[in-house]
Design a protein around this motif. Sequence first.
Motif, PDB file in Angstrom:
ATOM      1  N   ILE A  31       0.997  -1.180   0.040  1.00  0.00           N
ATOM      2  CA  ILE A  31      -0.277   0.072   0.012  1.00  0.00           C
ATOM      3  C   ILE A  31       0.767   1.390  -0.018  1.00  0.00           C
ATOM      4  O   ILE A  31       0.664   2.212  -0.862  1.00  0.00           O
ATOM      5  N   GLN A  32       1.965   1.408   0.794  1.00  0.00           N
ATOM      6  CA  GLN A  32       2.624   2.548   0.749  1.00  0.00           C
ATOM      7  C   GLN A  32       3.663   2.709  -0.512  1.00  0.00           C
ATOM      8  O   GLN A  32       3.498   3.758  -1.062  1.00  0.00           O
ATOM      9  N   HIS A  33       3.888   1.471  -1.059  1.00  0.00           N
ATOM     10  CA  HIS A  33       4.528   1.565  -2.434  1.00  0.00           C
ATOM     11  C   HIS A  33       3.276   2.238  -3.609  1.00  0.00           C
ATOM     12  O   HIS A  33       3.911   2.920  -4.224  1.00  0.00           O
ATOM     13  N   LEU A  34       2.485   1.703  -3.452  1.00  0.00           N
ATOM     14  CA  LEU A  34       1.205   2.183  -4.609  1.00  0.00           C
ATOM     15  C   LEU A  34       0.975   3.529  -4.210  1.00  0.00           C
ATOM     16  O   LEU A  34       0.691   4.494  -5.022  1.00  0.00           O
ATOM     17  N   SER A  35       0.819   3.931  -2.842  1.00  0.00           N
ATOM     18  CA  SER A  35       0.495   5.598  -2.574  1.00  0.00           C
ATOM     19  C   SER A  35       1.683   6.409  -3.194  1.00  0.00           C
ATOM     20  O   SER A  35       1.044   7.628  -3.592  1.00  0.00           O
ATOM     21  N   GLU A  36       2.664   5.766  -2.921  1.00  0.00           N
ATOM     22  CA  GLU A  36       3.948   6.917  -3.484  1.00  0.00           C
ATOM     23  C   GLU A  36       3.643   6.923  -5.066  1.00  0.00           C
ATOM     24  O   GLU A  36       3.883   8.001  -5.703  1.00  0.00           O
ATOM     25  N   HIS A  37       3.327   5.891  -5.721  1.00  0.00           N
ATOM     26  CA  HIS A  37       3.303   5.662  -7.168  1.00  0.00           C
ATOM     27  C   HIS A  37       1.978   6.738  -7.513  1.00  0.00           C
ATOM     28  O   HIS A  37       2.225   7.191  -8.571  1.00  0.00           O
ATOM     29  N   MET A  38       0.917   6.567  -6.918  1.00  0.00           N
ATOM     30  CA  MET A  38      -0.114   7.231  -7.201  1.00  0.00           C
ATOM     31  C   MET A  38       0.031   8.730  -7.034  1.00  0.00           C
ATOM     32  O   MET A  38      -0.760   9.649  -7.792  1.00  0.00           O
ATOM     33  N   LYS A  39       0.949   9.249  -6.288  1.00  0.00           N
ATOM     34  CA  LYS A  39       1.053  10.630  -5.967  1.00  0.00           C
ATOM     35  C   LYS A  39       1.786  11.246  -7.310  1.00  0.00           C
ATOM     36  O   LYS A  39       1.786  12.412  -7.600  1.00  0.00           O
ATOM     37  N   LYS A  40       2.623  10.494  -7.939  1.00  0.00           N
ATOM     38  CA  LYS A  40       3.325  10.927  -9.211  1.00  0.00           C
ATOM     39  C   LYS A  40       2.292  10.638 -10.389  1.00  0.00           C
ATOM     40  O   LYS A  40       2.490  11.445 -11.314  1.00  0.00           O
ATOM     41  N   HIS A  41       1.678   9.530 -10.494  1.00  0.00           N
ATOM     42  CA  HIS A  41       0.835   9.275 -11.588  1.00  0.00           C
ATOM     43  C   HIS A  41      -0.623   9.286 -11.417  1.00  0.00           C
ATOM     44  O   HIS A  41      -1.294   8.034 -11.070  1.00  0.00           O
ATOM     45  N   LYS A  42      -1.090  10.286 -11.100  1.00  0.00           N
ATOM     46  CA  LYS A  42      -2.528  10.495 -10.652  1.00  0.00           C
ATOM     47  C   LYS A  42      -3.705   9.904 -11.377  1.00  0.00           C
ATOM     48  O   LYS A  42      -4.807   9.445 -10.894  1.00  0.00           O
ATOM     49  N   LYS A  43      -3.438   9.642 -12.902  1.00  0.00           N
ATOM     50  CA  LYS A  43      -4.588   9.123 -13.549  1.00  0.00           C
ATOM     51  C   LYS A  43      -4.356   7.644 -13.955  1.00  0.00           C
ATOM     52  O   LYS A  43      -5.024   7.196 -14.855  1.00  0.00           O
ATOM     53  N   ASP A  44      -3.397   6.984 -13.049  1.00  0.00           N
ATOM     54  CA  ASP A  44      -3.171   5.636 -13.478  1.00  0.00           C
ATOM     55  C   ASP A  44      -4.245   4.493 -12.867  1.00  0.00           C
ATOM     56  O   ASP A  44      -4.161   4.287 -11.656  1.00  0.00           O
ATOM     57  N   ASN A  45      -5.407   4.519 -13.485  1.00  0.00           N
ATOM     58  CA  ASN A  45      -6.441   3.934 -13.014  1.00  0.00           C
ATOM     59  C   ASN A  45      -6.224   2.428 -12.554  1.00  0.00           C
ATOM     60  O   ASN A  45      -6.845   1.813 -11.571  1.00  0.00           O
ATOM     61  N   HIS A  46      -5.405   1.573 -13.306  1.00  0.00           N
ATOM     62  CA  HIS A  46      -5.036   0.415 -13.022  1.00  0.00           C
ATOM     63  C   HIS A  46      -4.226   0.252 -11.488  1.00  0.00           C
ATOM     64  O   HIS A  46      -4.714  -0.688 -10.728  1.00  0.00           O
ATOM     65  N   SER A  47      -3.558   1.196 -11.499  1.00  0.00           N
ATOM     66  CA  SER A  47      -2.856   1.094 -10.133  1.00  0.00           C
ATOM     67  C   SER A  47      -3.635   1.587  -8.743  1.00  0.00           C
ATOM     68  O   SER A  47      -3.557   1.051  -7.805  1.00  0.00           O
ATOM     69  N   LYS A  48      -4.448   2.446  -9.288  1.00  0.00           N
ATOM     70  CA  LYS A  48      -5.609   2.972  -8.163  1.00  0.00           C
ATOM     71  C   LYS A  48      -6.403   1.675  -7.779  1.00  0.00           C
ATOM     72  O   LYS A  48      -6.892   1.493  -6.606  1.00  0.00           O
ATOM     73  N   ARG A  49      -6.664   0.908  -8.921  1.00  0.00           N
ATOM     74  CA  ARG A  49      -7.589  -0.291  -8.680  1.00  0.00           C
ATOM     75  C   ARG A  49      -6.655  -1.074  -7.718  1.00  0.00           C
ATOM     76  O   ARG A  49      -7.454  -1.688  -6.538  1.00  0.00           O
ATOM     77  N   GLY A  50      -5.539  -1.465  -7.831  1.00  0.00           N
ATOM     78  CA  GLY A  50      -4.577  -2.344  -6.984  1.00  0.00           C
ATOM     79  C   GLY A  50      -4.448  -1.772  -5.736  1.00  0.00           C
ATOM     80  O   GLY A  50      -4.579  -2.601  -4.843  1.00  0.00           O
ATOM     81  N   LEU A  51      -4.309  -0.538  -5.594  1.00  0.00           N
ATOM     82  CA  LEU A  51      -4.456   0.312  -4.335  1.00  0.00           C
ATOM     83  C   LEU A  51      -5.797   0.034  -3.461  1.00  0.00           C
ATOM     84  O   LEU A  51      -5.831  -0.310  -2.063  1.00  0.00           O
ATOM     85  N   THR A  52      -6.774   0.274  -4.038  1.00  0.00           N
ATOM     86  CA  THR A  52      -7.966  -0.088  -3.318  1.00  0.00           C
ATOM     87  C   THR A  52      -8.374  -1.551  -2.952  1.00  0.00           C
ATOM     88  O   THR A  52      -8.773  -1.904  -1.680  1.00  0.00           O
ATOM     89  N   MET A  53      -7.829  -2.466  -3.824  1.00  0.00           N
ATOM     90  CA  MET A  53      -8.068  -3.781  -3.652  1.00  0.00           C
ATOM     91  C   MET A  53      -6.913  -4.140  -2.359  1.00  0.00           C
ATOM     92  O   MET A  53      -7.598  -5.150  -1.385  1.00  0.00           O
ATOM     93  N   ALA A  54      -5.860  -3.730  -2.388  1.00  0.00           N
ATOM     94  CA  ALA A  54      -4.846  -4.034  -1.218  1.00  0.00           C
ATOM     95  C   ALA A  54      -5.443  -3.503   0.112  1.00  0.00           C
ATOM     96  O   ALA A  54      -5.283  -3.839   1.173  1.00  0.00           O
ATOM     97  N   VAL A  55      -6.101  -2.236   0.003  1.00  0.00           N
ATOM     98  CA  VAL A  55      -6.342  -1.601   1.453  1.00  0.00           C
ATOM     99  C   VAL A  55      -7.582  -2.408   1.704  1.00  0.00           C
ATOM    100  O   VAL A  55      -7.820  -2.633   3.236  1.00  0.00           O
ATOM    101  N   SER A  56      -8.730  -3.027   0.957  1.00  0.00           N
ATOM    102  CA  SER A  56      -9.767  -3.853   1.259  1.00  0.00           C
ATOM    103  C   SER A  56      -9.232  -5.193   1.891  1.00  0.00           C
ATOM    104  O   SER A  56      -9.584  -5.643   2.961  1.00  0.00           O
ATOM    105  N   GLU A  57      -8.149  -5.761   1.221  1.00  0.00           N
ATOM    106  CA  GLU A  57      -7.418  -6.936   1.872  1.00  0.00           C
ATOM    107  C   GLU A  57      -6.984  -6.805   3.146  1.00  0.00           C
ATOM    108  O   GLU A  57      -7.101  -7.606   4.120  1.00  0.00           O
ATOM    109  N   ARG A  58      -6.269  -5.634   3.428  1.00  0.00           N
ATOM    110  CA  ARG A  58      -5.775  -5.292   4.882  1.00  0.00           C
ATOM    111  C   ARG A  58      -6.758  -5.150   5.691  1.00  0.00           C
ATOM    112  O   ARG A  58      -6.578  -5.498   7.006  1.00  0.00           O
TER     113      ARG A  58
END
Length: 84
Positions: A31-58
């Motif tokens: 989640i921390q890694h994907l959060s850093e990625h999302m700060k740089k690439h705001k429109k990356d919807n595939h990574s956003k979905r992965g982040l959401t899924m990881a938060v849900s899993e946690r």
Amino acid sequence: MTKKEIIEKFRINDKDTGSTAVQVALVTSKIQHLSEHMKKHKKDNHSKRGLTMAVSERKKLLSYLKSHDIGKYQDVIAQLGLRK
């Protein structure tokens, strides 16, 4: 922190690689890694979905840990610096 270091820190015994505490720590790292990625690439919807899924899993893993071992749950929350 690498995956091996995280497992070393949160494991219960020498052969433990998949206990709930270890899984929560690994997902938190992801989640921390994907959060850093999302700060740089705001429109990356595939990574956003992965982040959401990881938060849900946690969230599910923490809920399980809380219902089965409240002491370990509080310890993991404190070590990872999560707010609950």
